[in-house]
Design a protein around this motif. Structure first.
Motif, mmCIF file in Angstrom:
data_model
loop_
_atom_site.group_PDB
_atom_site.id
_atom_site.type_symbol
_atom_site.label_atom_id
_atom_site.label_comp_id
_atom_site.label_asym_id
_atom_site.label_seq_id
_atom_site.Cartn_x
_atom_site.Cartn_y
_atom_site.Cartn_z
ATOM 1 N N TRP A 89 0.898 -1.021 0.019
ATOM 2 C CA TRP A 89 -0.048 0.010 -0.125
ATOM 3 C C TRP A 89 0.908 1.210 -0.104
ATOM 4 O O TRP A 89 0.619 2.175 -0.848
ATOM 5 C CB TRP A 89 -0.984 -0.273 1.201
ATOM 6 C CG TRP A 89 -1.829 0.972 1.337
ATOM 7 C CD1 TRP A 89 -2.180 1.846 0.315
ATOM 8 C CD2 TRP A 89 -2.763 1.164 2.341
ATOM 9 N NE1 TRP A 89 -3.403 2.570 0.852
ATOM 10 C CE2 TRP A 89 -3.834 2.257 2.188
ATOM 11 C CE3 TRP A 89 -2.923 0.475 3.594
ATOM 12 C CZ2 TRP A 89 -4.484 2.754 2.982
ATOM 13 C CZ3 TRP A 89 -3.864 1.124 4.624
ATOM 14 C CH2 TRP A 89 -4.641 2.110 4.080
ATOM 15 N N LEU A 90 1.733 1.165 0.592
ATOM 16 C CA LEU A 90 2.713 2.501 1.064
ATOM 17 C C LEU A 90 3.511 2.758 -0.375
ATOM 18 O O LEU A 90 3.477 3.867 -0.728
ATOM 19 C CB LEU A 90 3.791 2.149 2.235
ATOM 20 C CG LEU A 90 3.256 2.084 3.688
ATOM 21 C CD1 LEU A 90 4.276 1.915 4.420
ATOM 22 C CD2 LEU A 90 2.626 3.711 3.733
ATOM 23 N N ALA A 91 3.955 1.660 -1.071
ATOM 24 C CA ALA A 91 4.766 1.955 -2.333
ATOM 25 C C ALA A 91 3.817 2.264 -3.200
ATOM 26 O O ALA A 91 4.152 3.024 -4.110
ATOM 27 C CB ALA A 91 5.437 0.438 -2.498
ATOM 28 N N TYR A 124 7.129 6.408 6.742
ATOM 29 C CA TYR A 124 7.652 6.041 5.483
ATOM 30 C C TYR A 124 8.043 7.264 4.645
ATOM 31 O O TYR A 124 9.016 7.251 3.942
ATOM 32 C CB TYR A 124 6.410 5.266 4.954
ATOM 33 C CG TYR A 124 6.899 4.645 3.769
ATOM 34 C CD1 TYR A 124 7.613 3.520 3.260
ATOM 35 C CD2 TYR A 124 6.518 5.376 2.483
ATOM 36 C CE1 TYR A 124 7.832 3.026 2.109
ATOM 37 C CE2 TYR A 124 6.642 4.880 1.221
ATOM 38 C CZ TYR A 124 7.076 3.625 0.883
ATOM 39 O OH TYR A 124 7.353 3.306 -0.322
ATOM 40 N N ILE A 125 7.164 8.254 4.794
ATOM 41 C CA ILE A 125 7.618 9.574 4.093
ATOM 42 C C ILE A 125 8.648 10.184 4.537
ATOM 43 O O ILE A 125 9.279 10.452 3.659
ATOM 44 C CB ILE A 125 6.298 10.497 4.202
ATOM 45 C CG1 ILE A 125 5.126 9.833 3.624
ATOM 46 C CG2 ILE A 125 6.506 11.894 3.681
ATOM 47 C CD1 ILE A 125 3.760 10.774 4.056
ATOM 48 N N TRP A 126 8.776 10.366 5.769
ATOM 49 C CA TRP A 126 10.021 11.202 6.350
ATOM 50 C C TRP A 126 11.216 10.262 6.006
ATOM 51 O O TRP A 126 12.384 11.087 5.765
ATOM 52 C CB TRP A 126 9.744 11.136 7.622
ATOM 53 C CG TRP A 126 10.561 12.254 8.191
ATOM 54 C CD1 TRP A 126 11.605 12.054 9.385
ATOM 55 C CD2 TRP A 126 10.714 13.637 8.069
ATOM 56 N NE1 TRP A 126 12.251 13.123 9.767
ATOM 57 C CE2 TRP A 126 11.625 14.038 9.063
ATOM 58 C CE3 TRP A 126 10.321 14.444 7.190
ATOM 59 C CZ2 TRP A 126 11.998 15.649 8.909
ATOM 60 C CZ3 TRP A 126 10.503 15.589 7.058
ATOM 61 C CH2 TRP A 126 11.529 16.307 8.197
ATOM 62 N N ASP A 127 11.375 8.981 6.298
ATOM 63 C CA ASP A 127 12.596 8.310 6.285
ATOM 64 C C ASP A 127 12.840 7.451 4.839
ATOM 65 O O ASP A 127 13.743 7.881 4.314
ATOM 66 C CB ASP A 127 12.673 7.230 7.508
ATOM 67 C CG ASP A 127 12.670 7.769 8.744
ATOM 68 O OD1 ASP A 127 13.485 8.974 8.770
ATOM 69 O OD2 ASP A 127 12.160 7.508 9.512
ATOM 70 N N HIS A 128 11.857 6.846 4.454
ATOM 71 C CA HIS A 128 12.076 5.742 3.380
ATOM 72 C C HIS A 128 12.015 6.692 2.066
ATOM 73 O O HIS A 128 12.664 6.700 1.207
ATOM 74 C CB HIS A 128 10.876 4.790 3.101
ATOM 75 C CG HIS A 128 11.143 3.914 2.012
ATOM 76 N ND1 HIS A 128 12.135 2.862 1.893
ATOM 77 C CD2 HIS A 128 10.633 3.908 0.926
ATOM 78 C CE1 HIS A 128 11.887 2.158 0.799
ATOM 79 N NE2 HIS A 128 11.115 2.763 -0.002
#
Length: 207
Positions: A89-91, A124-128
């Motif tokens: 979902w995140l990807a 996820y937004i901040w780091d990945h």
């Protein structure tokens, strides 16, 4: 900045719909191939997660998204783990707007993300996705316990920035969030497909 306009001391950028172009022609990026990829109904997922109101607690940090995904998996007998579905979902929900990100990188005004996202996606937004290297901070509903357009969301950013409201600019695609920013005394730019071309001039950068 254009003559007569105060130069902001901080820009608060919305994520989805501004920095991230995950809605195109009314379609959401994550559900375009959801059923083909996972073998389960995107419509049922949408109904269970969002239209039911269940996701509201996740959004403001009252429930872990993995817990809710686990409930959905059990109810619909989905053959994947909650973590695997979340990673997918995140990807799938990631489509950075290259033009806007170039404006962010070109602009010399301190910037933060101001987003209605839950805690795991915010991390996820901040780091990945590397926004830590572009922004001074991320303000997200999941960690703040409050979402736009609630006044407390804006207040927390003001307290962190140490700036009066009139020195903060919100760039957002939601009219309700823009209206709430104006009520706080912020500057605000309603970001749409037809208005976006004016943003570089407002920020004092060349397109």
């Amino acid at each position: 900045m254009r003559p007569g306009l105060m130069r902001p001391g901080l820009i608060a950028w919305d994520f989805d719909g501004v920095l991230n172009r995950n809605y195109k022609g009314g379609d959401r990026a994550w559900d375009r191939s959801f059923e083909a990829d996972l073998g389960v109904s995107a419509k049922d997922f949408d109904q269970f997660m969002f239209r039911s109101g269940r996701f509201n607690d996740v959004l403001v940090g009252k429930r872990d998204v993995l817990d809710l995904l686990g409930q959905w998996i059990a109810e619909f007998k989905v053959p994947y783990t909650a973590s695997a579905v979340l990673d997918y979902w995140l990807a799938k929900d990631t489509d950075g707007d290259a033009e806007v990100l170039n404006w962010v990188d070109t602009c010399t005004i301190r910037s933060v993300i101001a987003t209605n996202n839950e805690a795991r996606r915010s991390a996820y937004i901040w780091d990945h996705l590397g926004y830590r290297a572009r922004m001074a901070q991320i303000f997200a509903a999941g960690s703040m316990g409050v979402r736009k357009p609630d006044a407390e969301f804006y207040s927390q950013i003001e307290d962190w920035a140490g700036l009066p409201p009139e020195q903060i600019l919100l760039v957002d695609d939601a009219e309700a969030n823009i209206a709430a920013a104006h009520r706080r005394g912020w500057m605000a730019f309603h970001f749409t497909d037809t208005s976006r071309h004016r943003l570089p001039g407002l920020l004092g950068i060349a397109r």
